[in-house]
Design an enzyme around this catalytic site. Structure first.
Site, short mmCIF file in Angstrom:
data_model
loop_
_atom_site.label_atom_id
_atom_site.label_comp_id
_atom_site.label_asym_id
_atom_site.label_seq_id
_atom_site.Cartn_x
_atom_site.Cartn_y
_atom_site.Cartn_z
N GLY A 12 4.47 -36.08 -10.18
CA GLY A 12 4.84 -36.07 -8.76
C GLY A 12 6.34 -36.27 -8.60
N GLY A 123 2.45 -40.22 -17.23
CA GLY A 123 1.84 -39.01 -17.78
C GLY A 123 2.88 -38.15 -18.50
N ASP A 146 5.80 -45.17 -7.59
CA ASP A 146 4.83 -46.26 -7.74
C ASP A 146 5.44 -47.50 -8.42
OD1 ASP A 146 3.14 -44.30 -6.78
OD2 ASP A 146 2.29 -43.84 -8.75
N ARG A 181 -3.87 -53.23 19.62
CA ARG A 181 -4.77 -52.68 18.60
C ARG A 181 -4.51 -53.28 17.22
NH1 ARG A 181 -3.85 -46.36 20.23
NH2 ARG A 181 -5.72 -46.12 21.51
N LEU A 287 4.68 -38.46 2.70
CA LEU A 287 5.93 -38.74 3.40
C LEU A 287 6.79 -39.71 2.58
CD1 LEU A 287 4.60 -39.20 7.03
CD2 LEU A 287 6.18 -37.43 6.25
O1 F6P Z 1 2.38 -41.14 -8.81
C1 F6P Z 1 3.00 -40.80 -7.62
C2 F6P Z 1 1.99 -40.49 -6.56
O2 F6P Z 1 2.68 -40.18 -5.37
C3 F6P Z 1 0.94 -41.57 -6.31
O3 F6P Z 1 1.43 -42.62 -5.53
C4 F6P Z 1 -0.15 -40.78 -5.65
O4 F6P Z 1 -1.42 -41.36 -5.86
C5 F6P Z 1 -0.08 -39.45 -6.36
O5 F6P Z 1 1.22 -39.34 -6.90
C6 F6P Z 1 -0.35 -38.27 -5.47
O6 F6P Z 1 -0.29 -37.11 -6.22
P1 F6P Z 1 -0.41 -35.64 -5.63
O7 F6P Z 1 0.98 -35.21 -5.30
O8 F6P Z 1 -1.01 -34.86 -6.73
O9 F6P Z 1 -1.26 -35.71 -4.41
#
Ligand code: F6P
Length: 362
Positions: A12, A123, A146, A181, A287
């Site tokens: 990501g 990864g 993260d 709320r 976002l």
């Molecule tokens: O690892 C980064 C991250 O943005 C996580 O926080 C999230 O769970 C995941 O990637 C989302 O991945 P994708 O872009 O495949 O939806």
């Protein structure tokens, strides 16, 4: 002696990727090295029919001059492109996995690339470490919003994500107050609660749910009832789970990590039922990954990029650049990917939240 190096970005995206690319290109060019970016992880190398020149793009001081402030990555990225496990569909519909790592190594030989700077999360750095074990010269740079990589206090992209999540939570206060709320805000972070914890503290949340502390929904509801405030904000990390329960999964696809998501809706429905207060949920999702890196992430990315070149120049191999204040250190890739860096349930962040009367659901 090094003459030509490659850079790739995998997994990501995270704000600050382009800053790393810029600094690595400028630093390597000053040493007289030629720099090439690989398009979309290793896709360019694995799919030559669709990527001219095996997806290699020449990076020069001129071509990267004005990119450090841009979000995304000029090279593109993928989070399902593991060359050691490439899925292929056979005629008849059967799907098989093939190890195409030798194709990547052959492309490096063919293009006389002496080393790889791999910018990625757990990864991508695991893949980079495999290549290192197969003889490729590799230096890793830790990237992920993260912040869950061992051995480095910070990964770039994380502070931008926390800042933006905080700004969003700030905005939710006024609408929550106007309507009296509960608002449940879901943030990314996968199995680590760093974003939720810090954005929740900064954004004056009433409750924060993180994966490291399984929550009791009754305790969250009790906290809200006891304080009886006109409105409340609950920040939920996408990987949070109830005591004895499991994470909320959006999708499971072959060859990819499970996609988390949906906890805000689940918690919102339960809290509305249990407190009698009208409740809404908001998912911040991607976002948090988009947009420009804040200055701190630009500086961190630039520092990491320059340090990666310095590591190669010093003859290092199989290491990851790491921030260990006040220094930049180089740690074995194997150590960095061995386990996730999670929020310590008795650490300073959690203690601060408790001191602020924020409910953690336990
Ligand atoms: O690892 C980064 C991250 O943005 C996580 O926080 C999230 O769970 C995941 O990637 C989302 O991945 P994708 O872009 O495949 O939806």
């Amino acid at each position: 002696m090094l003459r030509r190096i490659a850079i790739n970005t995998g997994g990501g995206d995270a704000p600050g990727l382009n800053a790393v690319i810029q600094a690595a290109t400028l630093a390597a060019s000053r040493l007289g090295w030629e720099v090439f970016g690989i398009r979309e992880g290793y896709s360019g190398v694995l799919d030559p029919d669709n990527y001219p020149d095996r997806g290699l793009v020449r990076l020069t001081p001129e071509s990267v001059r004005n990119i450090s402030h841009l979000g995304g990555t000029i090279l593109g990225t993928v989070n399902k492109g593991n060359p050691f496990k490439v899925t292929e569909s056979l005629p008849g519909g059967m799907v098989v996995e093939r190890d195409r790592s030798e194709d990547v190594l052959a492309a490096f030989r063919e293009h006389r690339l002496d080393a790889l700077i791999a910018i990625g999360g757990d990864g991508s750095l695991t893949i980079a470490n495999h290549f290192h074990q197969l003889g490729l010269r590799v230096v890793g740079v830790p990237k992920t919003i993260d912040n869950d990589l061992q051995s480095t206090v910070l990964t770039f992209g994380y502070q931008t994500a926390v800042s933006f999540a905080t700004e969003c939570i700030d905005r939710l206060h006024s609408t929550a107050e106007a309507h009296r709320r509960l608002m449940v805000v879901e943030v990314m972070g996968r199995y680590a609660g760093w974003i939720a914890l810090n954005a929740g503290i900064a954004g004056r949340a009433d409750a924060i749910l993180i994966p490291e502390i399984p929550y009791s929904i009754e305790k969250v509801a009790q906290h809200i009832r006891d304080r009886n405030r006109p409105y409340s904000i609950i920040v939920a990390s996408e990987g949070a789970k109830p005591v004895g329960g499991d994470v909320t999964v959006l999708a499971r696809e072959a060859g990819r990590q499970e996609r988390l998501g949906g906890i805000a809706d689940r918690v919102a429905a339960q809290l509305q039922e249990m407190t009698g207060k009208e409740t809404r949920s908001v998912i911040l999702g991607h976002l948090l990954r988009g947009g420009a890196p804040i200055a701190l992430d630009r500086v961190l990315g630039l520092t990491f990029g320059a340090a990666a070149v310095s590591a190669l120049q010093q003859g290092m191999n199989g290491v990851m650049v790491a921030l260990q204040p006040p220094c930049i250190k180089f740690v074995p890739l194997a150590e960095a990917i061995a386990q996730m860096k999670l929020v310590p349930p008795s650490g300073e962040g959690v203690l601060t939240a408790r001191a602020l009367d924020i409910c953690l659901g336990d």
